[in-house]
Design an enzyme around this catalytic site. Structure first.
Site, PDB file in Angstrom:
ATOM      1  CB  SER A 141      -1.147  -0.258   0.803  1.00  0.00           C
ATOM      2  OG  SER A 141      -1.889   1.319   1.407  1.00  0.00           O
ATOM      3  CE1 TYR A 154      -4.258  -2.221   5.093  1.00  0.00           C
ATOM      4  CE2 TYR A 154      -3.563  -0.076   4.479  1.00  0.00           C
ATOM      5  CZ  TYR A 154      -3.615  -1.542   4.168  1.00  0.00           C
ATOM      6  OH  TYR A 154      -4.172  -1.046   2.139  1.00  0.00           O
TER       7      TYR A 154
HETATM    8  N1  LIG Z   1      -8.674  -0.794  -0.997  1.00  0.00           N
HETATM    9  C1  LIG Z   1      -7.750  -0.201  -0.113  1.00  0.00           C
HETATM   10  O1  LIG Z   1      -7.617   1.233  -0.455  1.00  0.00           O
HETATM   11  C2  LIG Z   1      -6.366  -0.244  -0.566  1.00  0.00           C
HETATM   12  C3  LIG Z   1      -5.338   0.230  -1.429  1.00  0.00           C
HETATM   13  C4  LIG Z   1      -4.109  -0.309  -1.006  1.00  0.00           C
HETATM   14  C5  LIG Z   1      -4.058  -1.584  -0.683  1.00  0.00           C
HETATM   15  N2  LIG Z   1      -5.125  -2.114  -0.241  1.00  0.00           N
HETATM   16  C6  LIG Z   1      -4.593  -3.584  -0.090  1.00  0.00           C
HETATM   17  O2  LIG Z   1      -5.376  -4.357  -1.143  1.00  0.00           O
HETATM   18  C7  LIG Z   1      -5.472  -6.004  -0.303  1.00  0.00           C
HETATM   19  C8  LIG Z   1      -7.189  -6.679  -1.007  1.00  0.00           C
HETATM   20  O3  LIG Z   1      -8.373  -5.645  -0.071  1.00  0.00           O
HETATM   21  P1  LIG Z   1      -9.177  -4.622  -1.345  1.00  0.00           P
HETATM   22  O4  LIG Z   1      -9.012  -3.409  -1.249  1.00  0.00           O
HETATM   23  O5  LIG Z   1     -10.302  -5.528  -2.514  1.00  0.00           O
HETATM   24  O6  LIG Z   1     -10.363  -5.309   0.169  1.00  0.00           O
HETATM   25  P2  LIG Z   1     -11.038  -6.622   0.273  1.00  0.00           P
HETATM   26  O7  LIG Z   1     -12.452  -6.675  -1.195  1.00  0.00           O
HETATM   27  O8  LIG Z   1     -11.799  -6.794   1.547  1.00  0.00           O
HETATM   28  O9  LIG Z   1     -10.798  -7.650   0.459  1.00  0.00           O
HETATM   29  C9  LIG Z   1     -10.071  -8.184   1.279  1.00  0.00           C
HETATM   30  C10 LIG Z   1     -10.003 -10.128   1.011  1.00  0.00           C
HETATM   31  O10 LIG Z   1      -9.153 -10.500   1.777  1.00  0.00           O
HETATM   32  C11 LIG Z   1      -9.483 -11.399   2.610  1.00  0.00           C
HETATM   33  N3  LIG Z   1      -8.806 -12.105   3.765  1.00  0.00           N
HETATM   34  C12 LIG Z   1      -8.954 -11.146   4.400  1.00  0.00           C
HETATM   35  N4  LIG Z   1      -8.511 -11.829   6.003  1.00  0.00           N
HETATM   36  C13 LIG Z   1      -8.222 -13.200   4.798  1.00  0.00           C
HETATM   37  C14 LIG Z   1      -7.743 -14.339   6.215  1.00  0.00           C
HETATM   38  N5  LIG Z   1      -7.416 -13.995   7.145  1.00  0.00           N
HETATM   39  N6  LIG Z   1      -7.443 -15.203   4.766  1.00  0.00           N
HETATM   40  C15 LIG Z   1      -7.740 -15.145   3.866  1.00  0.00           C
HETATM   41  N7  LIG Z   1      -7.955 -14.610   3.487  1.00  0.00           N
HETATM   42  C16 LIG Z   1      -8.685 -12.804   3.955  1.00  0.00           C
HETATM   43  C17 LIG Z   1     -11.080 -11.491   2.273  1.00  0.00           C
HETATM   44  O11 LIG Z   1     -11.812 -12.056   1.947  1.00  0.00           O
HETATM   45  P3  LIG Z   1     -12.537 -13.622   3.257  1.00  0.00           P
HETATM   46  O12 LIG Z   1     -12.630 -12.540   3.856  1.00  0.00           O
HETATM   47  O13 LIG Z   1     -13.270 -13.992   3.198  1.00  0.00           O
HETATM   48  O14 LIG Z   1     -11.502 -13.574   4.237  1.00  0.00           O
HETATM   49  C18 LIG Z   1     -11.241 -10.389   1.004  1.00  0.00           C
HETATM   50  O15 LIG Z   1     -11.825 -10.669   0.040  1.00  0.00           O
HETATM   51  C19 LIG Z   1      -5.462  -6.207   0.742  1.00  0.00           C
HETATM   52  O16 LIG Z   1      -4.046  -6.162   1.462  1.00  0.00           O
HETATM   53  C20 LIG Z   1      -5.561  -4.245   1.297  1.00  0.00           C
HETATM   54  O17 LIG Z   1      -4.403  -4.150   2.372  1.00  0.00           O
HETATM   55  C21 LIG Z   1      -6.411  -1.860  -0.631  1.00  0.00           C
END
Ligand SMILES: NC(=O)c1ccc[n+]([C@@H]2O[C@H](COP(=O)([O-])OP(=O)(O)OC[C@H]3O[C@@H](n4cnc5c(N)ncnc54)[C@H](OP(=O)(O)O)[C@@H]3O)[C@@H](O)[C@H]2O)c1
Length: 253
Positions: A141, A154
């Site tokens: 991130s 985070y």
């Molecule tokens: N959205 C942003 O602004 C942003 C910015 C920078 C980085 N990111 C990064 O992008 C990645 C994806 O996030 P997203 O934004 O797409 O949000 P999201 O839709 O909430 O995706 C997160 C995914 O991780 C899974 N997850 C969470 N805990 C887990 C575990 N213990 N084991 C396996 N899977 C798990 C969740 O599924 P389950 O709950 O079903 O397990 C969910 O599908 C994350 O690493 C986040 O930090 C996001």
């Protein structure tokens, strides 16, 4: 069909960035395994892919659990005989300033964001070493590189992912494995809509988040997915240990 015949694992593939990336890999010909804790979300992605004439496999798996990670990697190896690409994407965000962050929230954040990235890599790497070929892309991130208020656990966890990415890149550079990270700016996914916007007024939250990005808007998950496919593809063959910012100019400030 840039990834025809390639075997790809996407953790956290049931929603958001992981889902978009899994679908894009599948559209480019890859055999994709998605993991996550919620079977219903994973099943929805499988069904959406099937509706597009694509095949995506899933297995329910928690990246913070060693046995789940070993089993997920073995599942991919059993189905596809190899793993060419690992996208360590699963992650959670719990807002909070340093002195108000409960210890269990801190630990859980590190268990998923850092330990999960390490564990999945740990089980995939021996097979990649054997084949002298592999691509690992971690989802870090922007806030793993820049300070940011009220996201203590985070930001620290994403800083750790950045450092792990660099160390892994050095460890496996001479073994045919590249290790890079995408560093997204704010992306419109459930992590933001449910993790952040529920805690502030939506209008105020959107105005604040848009203002962080010189482009004046948030990323679409597909824009992060395209960057992941670039790092996982042949054209990125000499790129390792890089943090690819996909942030509408935020990091340039
Ligand atoms: N959205 C942003 O602004 C942003 C910015 C920078 C980085 N990111 C990064 O992008 C990645 C994806 O996030 P997203 O934004 O797409 O949000 P999201 O839709 O909430 O995706 C997160 C995914 O991780 C899974 N997850 C969470 N805990 C887990 C575990 N213990 N084991 C396996 N899977 C798990 C969740 O599924 P389950 O709950 O079903 O397990 C969910 O599908 C994350 O690493 C986040 O930090 C996001």
């Amino acid at each position: 069909m840039r990834f025809k015949g390639k075997s790809v694992i996407v953790t956290g593939g049931g929603t958001g960035i992981g889902k978009e990336t899994a679908l894009l890999f599948a559209k480019e010909g890859a055999r994709v395994l998605i993991t996550g804790r919620r079977r219903d979300k994973l099943g929805e992605v499988k069904a959406e892919a099937a509706g597009l004439g694509l095949e995506i496999e899933f297995t329910a798996s928690d990246v913070s659990r060693e046995e789940d990670c070993r089993a997920a990697v073995n599942y991919a190896l059993g189905k596809h005989g190899k793993v060419d690409v690992l996208f360590n994407n699963a992650g959670v965000l719990h807002p909070g300033v340093t002195h108000e962050t409960p210890a269990d929230v801190w630990d859980r954040t590190f268990d998923i964001n850092v330990r999960g990235t390490w564990l999945m890599s740990k089980f995939v790497i021996p097979h990649m070493i054997e084949r002298r070929e592999g691509r690992i892309v971690n989802n870090a991130s922007i806030v793993g590189m820049k300070g940011f208020r009220a996201l203590a656990a985070y930001t620290a966890s994403k800083g750790a992912v950045v450092q792990l990415t660099k160390s892994m890149a050095l460890e496996y550079a001479d073994k045919g494995i590249t290790v890079n990270a995408v560093c997204p700016g704010t992306t419109m996914t459930p992590l933001v809509t449910e993790g952040y916007l529920k805690r502030v007024s939506e209008e105020e939250g959107m105005r604040f988040m848009n203002s962080l990005h010189p482009m004046g808007r948030l990323a679409a998950a597909s824009e992060i997915a395209h960057a992941v496919l670039f790092l996982a593809g042949e054209r990125a063959g000499f790129i390792t240990g890089s943090m690819l910012t996909v942030d509408g100019g935020w990091c340039a400030k």
